[in-house]
Design a protein around this motif. Structure first.
Motif, short mmCIF file in Angstrom:
data_model
loop_
_atom_site.label_atom_id
_atom_site.label_comp_id
_atom_site.label_asym_id
_atom_site.label_seq_id
_atom_site.Cartn_x
_atom_site.Cartn_y
_atom_site.Cartn_z
N GLN A 22 30.77 70.41 -33.06
CA GLN A 22 30.72 70.02 -31.65
C GLN A 22 32.11 69.60 -31.19
O GLN A 22 32.86 68.97 -31.96
CB GLN A 22 29.71 68.89 -31.45
CG GLN A 22 28.28 69.32 -31.74
CD GLN A 22 27.30 68.18 -31.72
OE1 GLN A 22 27.45 67.21 -32.47
NE2 GLN A 22 26.28 68.27 -30.88
N GLY A 24 33.12 67.39 -28.96
CA GLY A 24 33.36 65.99 -28.63
C GLY A 24 34.15 65.85 -27.33
O GLY A 24 34.06 66.70 -26.44
N ARG A 33 30.72 70.74 -22.85
CA ARG A 33 30.12 69.41 -22.85
C ARG A 33 30.30 68.75 -24.22
O ARG A 33 30.56 69.42 -25.22
CB ARG A 33 28.64 69.51 -22.48
CG ARG A 33 28.43 69.97 -21.03
CD ARG A 33 27.01 70.45 -20.82
NE ARG A 33 26.04 69.38 -20.96
CZ ARG A 33 25.58 68.63 -19.95
NH1 ARG A 33 26.04 68.84 -18.73
NH2 ARG A 33 24.67 67.70 -20.15
N LEU A 34 30.14 67.44 -24.24
CA LEU A 34 30.38 66.64 -25.43
C LEU A 34 29.64 67.15 -26.66
O LEU A 34 30.20 67.28 -27.75
CB LEU A 34 29.98 65.19 -25.14
CG LEU A 34 30.22 64.16 -26.24
CD1 LEU A 34 31.70 63.87 -26.38
CD2 LEU A 34 29.46 62.87 -25.93
N ASN A 35 28.35 67.48 -26.49
CA ASN A 35 27.50 67.87 -27.62
C ASN A 35 27.22 69.37 -27.68
O ASN A 35 26.22 69.80 -28.25
CB ASN A 35 26.16 67.12 -27.56
CG ASN A 35 26.33 65.64 -27.86
OD1 ASN A 35 27.21 65.25 -28.63
ND2 ASN A 35 25.50 64.81 -27.25
N THR A 36 28.11 70.17 -27.09
CA THR A 36 27.95 71.63 -27.16
C THR A 36 27.89 72.08 -28.62
O THR A 36 28.65 71.60 -29.47
CB THR A 36 29.13 72.33 -26.46
OG1 THR A 36 29.13 71.98 -25.08
CG2 THR A 36 29.02 73.84 -26.60
N LEU A 37 26.99 73.00 -28.92
CA LEU A 37 26.86 73.54 -30.27
C LEU A 37 27.75 74.78 -30.41
O LEU A 37 27.62 75.73 -29.64
CB LEU A 37 25.41 73.92 -30.56
CG LEU A 37 24.39 72.78 -30.46
CD1 LEU A 37 22.97 73.32 -30.65
CD2 LEU A 37 24.68 71.69 -31.49
N GLU A 58 23.31 72.56 -26.13
CA GLU A 58 23.84 71.33 -26.67
C GLU A 58 22.72 70.58 -27.37
O GLU A 58 21.53 70.82 -27.10
CB GLU A 58 24.45 70.45 -25.57
CG GLU A 58 23.45 69.97 -24.54
CD GLU A 58 24.07 69.07 -23.49
OE1 GLU A 58 25.22 68.63 -23.69
OE2 GLU A 58 23.41 68.81 -22.47
N VAL A 60 21.89 66.93 -30.33
CA VAL A 60 22.37 65.81 -31.13
C VAL A 60 22.23 66.19 -32.60
O VAL A 60 21.16 66.64 -33.03
CB VAL A 60 21.57 64.53 -30.83
CG1 VAL A 60 22.01 63.40 -31.75
CG2 VAL A 60 21.74 64.13 -29.37
N LEU A 61 23.30 66.02 -33.37
CA LEU A 61 23.30 66.28 -34.81
C LEU A 61 23.37 64.95 -35.54
O LEU A 61 24.13 64.06 -35.16
CB LEU A 61 24.49 67.15 -35.21
CG LEU A 61 24.55 68.56 -34.60
CD1 LEU A 61 25.85 69.24 -35.02
CD2 LEU A 61 23.35 69.39 -35.03
N ILE A 79 18.77 68.12 -36.29
CA ILE A 79 19.17 68.49 -34.94
C ILE A 79 18.02 68.18 -33.99
O ILE A 79 16.85 68.42 -34.32
CB ILE A 79 19.58 69.99 -34.88
CG1 ILE A 79 20.08 70.35 -33.48
CG2 ILE A 79 18.43 70.90 -35.32
CD1 ILE A 79 20.72 71.75 -33.43
N SER A 81 16.95 67.04 -29.49
CA SER A 81 17.33 67.00 -28.06
C SER A 81 18.11 68.25 -27.67
O SER A 81 19.16 68.18 -27.04
CB SER A 81 18.14 65.73 -27.75
OG SER A 81 17.43 64.57 -28.11
#
Length: 207
Positions: A22, A24, A33-37, A58, A60-61, A79, A81
């Protein structure tokens, strides 16, 4: 899917087949975006070579012990959300997902209660053949004034752009949005999307 799990769309990342990183805070420089995969595949039999490829999602990991069979096989990375941040099309209008995501994840929960996955848009077909949208509100959001919820939803997206303002006006005039109290729909893969197109998704869990 992971059982037991903390989130309705939680699963295990198969890190022997794919590497996921990601961006960040540095991602904003590249419009991410912050949590883009960002995916890179490792399987020698993969049809395509991916190196830090974004598919518009995106999530959360996190690493934690859950005790399920997947953990026993070495897949300890979780993983959850999982959401899309690309453009959405519904009821004849195309608009920027990030604006609607902000309303669904922040504005509505902040005003009416619930969390970032308590609200969802589900596209349907009205009796007159025109597009309609159900604004799904999870029961955990508490008592709601449906008219106030709809007005809050329609007023908030219009601020960032003229296009979104037009979308809000058209949806308001056409009575496109209605509130439905139930858990959000998930895809076959367990993903909770911001918008469920007509004919997609599956019934929410009754557990």
């Amino acid at each position: 899917m992971c059982q037991p799990c903390y989130y309705p769309d939680e699963g295990h990342l198969l890190h022997d087949l794919v590497v996921v990183i990601q961006p960040g805070l540095d991602g904003s420089e590249f419009g991410l975006r912050l949590n883009t995969l960002l995916f890179s595949n490792l399987a020698p039999t993969a049809s395509f070579l991916l190196i830090n490829a974004s598919i518009g999602d995106e999530a959360v990991l996190a690493s934690r012990d859950c005790g399920c069979g997947f953990e026993g096989m070495g897949w300890t990375r979780h993983i959850h959300s999982i959401r899309s941040f690309e453009k959405l099309t519904a009821a004849g209008m195309t608009f920027v997902d990030s604006h609607v995501v902000r309303v669904l994840e922040e504005v509505l929960p902040g005003r009416f209660g619930g969390g970032p996955i308590s609200f969802q848009l589900v596209e349907e077909e009205a009796e007159n053949g025109r597009g309609a949208l159900s604004l799904v509100a999870h029961p955990d959001a508490g008592p709601l004034d449906e008219t106030e919820v709809i007005n809050t939803f329609l007023d908030a997206p219009g601020a960032p752009s003229t296009t979104d303002a037009l979308m809000s006006d058209l949806w308001r005039q056409g009575g496109v949005v209605r509130v439905e109290r139930r858990a959000p729909l998930t895809s076959q893969s367990g993903k909770i999307g911001h918008l469920v197109p007509a004919g997609h998704g599956r019934a929410p869990s009754t557990e």
